[in-house]
Design a protein around this motif. Structure first.
Motif, short mmCIF file in Angstrom:
data_model
loop_
_atom_site.label_atom_id
_atom_site.label_comp_id
_atom_site.label_asym_id
_atom_site.label_seq_id
_atom_site.Cartn_x
_atom_site.Cartn_y
_atom_site.Cartn_z
N SER A 27 14.32 -13.05 9.61
CA SER A 27 15.72 -13.37 9.86
C SER A 27 16.60 -12.14 9.86
O SER A 27 16.31 -11.13 9.21
N ASP A 31 19.14 -15.72 4.43
CA ASP A 31 19.09 -17.17 4.40
C ASP A 31 19.30 -17.84 5.76
O ASP A 31 19.57 -19.04 5.82
N ASP A 32 19.16 -17.09 6.84
CA ASP A 32 19.41 -17.67 8.16
C ASP A 32 18.29 -18.60 8.62
O ASP A 32 18.52 -19.54 9.38
N GLY A 33 17.06 -18.31 8.21
CA GLY A 33 15.96 -19.20 8.58
C GLY A 33 15.51 -19.10 10.02
O GLY A 33 15.15 -20.12 10.63
N GLU A 34 15.49 -17.90 10.58
CA GLU A 34 14.99 -17.75 11.95
C GLU A 34 13.48 -17.93 12.02
O GLU A 34 12.95 -18.37 13.03
N SER A 219 19.47 -26.14 8.37
CA SER A 219 18.60 -26.07 7.20
C SER A 219 17.88 -24.73 7.25
O SER A 219 17.51 -24.26 8.32
N ARG A 220 17.69 -24.15 6.08
CA ARG A 220 16.97 -22.87 6.00
C ARG A 220 15.50 -23.02 6.35
O ARG A 220 14.90 -22.13 6.96
N ASP A 221 14.90 -24.17 6.02
CA ASP A 221 13.45 -24.28 6.18
C ASP A 221 12.95 -25.61 6.73
O ASP A 221 11.75 -25.82 6.84
N ALA A 224 10.52 -25.24 9.47
CA ALA A 224 9.25 -24.65 9.07
C ALA A 224 8.33 -25.70 8.45
O ALA A 224 7.10 -25.61 8.55
#
Length: 288
Positions: A27, A31-34, A219-221, A224
């Motif tokens: 990211s 905390d961006d969650g790319e 959402s951060r994750d 994923a």
């Protein structure tokens, strides 16, 4: 019955169903969650070649009488050059009474000369209302990124990996953020929605100029953990909606989110001078 904005200022690009790799290895911000990079399949859809303009939004307001969130609140956030000199995170934003989509700088300002610039000071709710009126919807985050990449696999920007600071490829902050904006790319604020070269799909300003609302909750994750790899959407609930593309206030020293995988979020009722949107549509029916 949904109306359409004038065709001469509203073009829709049809994207075929396809697979692409979304996200990045890491990211831009913690905390961006790319991440992670994941392979997704999307159904075909249409998307506006440009962000929604002030002229288009005026047409919508005149047709429906829509009152925006900023107008209901009585204020919105405007970039404050004086506050920026304090050199504190967020000090460059000022709550300005009377600021709205039709008075982007506050009382005394108007849209003269900005008709083809992206509408700003619009909330996610305003964007959804416009999209419904236009016969469309907001794109999902995956749809937005697929469109933004323009068919390029895992490139940083819509044009490839070449730095936007080497050539003026998009509208971002030029100079020393937040103290000095040289406007070397020709624009100290927003620019026309069709400024700069489009990507390979014919879409303009997919990075820079204004952040763009998407349909998904942030959402951060969630992405994923989710196993959905066909037409994915965000989590069913959340606190903020995903924003994509960065804005004219982005700078590598503070916010390098002018990359297609970059993401941010804002509360759906938030309005500022650097958030806009573009509309997605159902795929155009074709006859065999």
């Amino acid at each position: 019955m949904p109306q359409s904005t004038p065709p001469e200022i509203y073009e829709i690009t049809q994207l075929k169903a396809g697979r692409f790799r979304m996200g990045a290895k890491r990211s831009c911000q913690k905390d961006d969650g790319e991440e992670p990079v994941r392979t997704l399949t999307l159904s075909g859809y249409g998307i506006a070649s440009c962000a929604t303009t002030n002229a288009q939004f005026r047409h919508f307001v005149e047709d429906t009488g829509h009152v925006t969130s900023a107008e209901q609140f009585g204020w919105s956030f405007v970039f404050d050059a004086a506050g920026a000199q304090l050199d504190q995170p967020g000090s460059w934003w000022a709550r300005v009474d009377g600021a709205s989509w039709c008075a982007p700088g506050g009382p005394g300002s108007d849209l003269t000369g900005l008709e083809d610039h992206p509408v700003v000071h619009v909330s996610w709710h305003d964007a959804v209302a416009f999209a419904k009126w236009a016969g469309g919807r907001l794109p999902t985050e995956a749809e937005w990124e697929y469109a933004g990449r323009g068919g390029l696999d895992q490139k940083r920007y819509p044009w490839g990996d070449g730095s936007p600071t080497d050539k003026h490829r998009c509208n971002i902050w030029r100079g020393v953020f937040p103290h000095e904006n040289t406007a070397a790319d020709g624009f100290a604020g927003t620019c026309p929605v069709d400024a700069f070269k489009p990507n390979r799909y014919g879409l303009y300003n997919m990075v820079g100029n204004t952040w763009e609302w998407t349909a998904d909750w942030f959402s951060r994750d969630y992405h994923a953990l989710s196993r959905v790899d066909h037409d994915p959407q965000g989590p069913p609930v959340g606190d903020g909606k995903v924003l994509k593309g960065g804005s004219h206030l982005c700078h590598k020293s503070y916010c390098a989110r002018y990359r297609v995988s970059a993401r941010s979020a804002s509360a759906p009722d938030m309005t500022t001078g650097h958030i806009g949107f573009r509309v997605a549509f159902a795929p155009k029916e074709t006859t065999p």
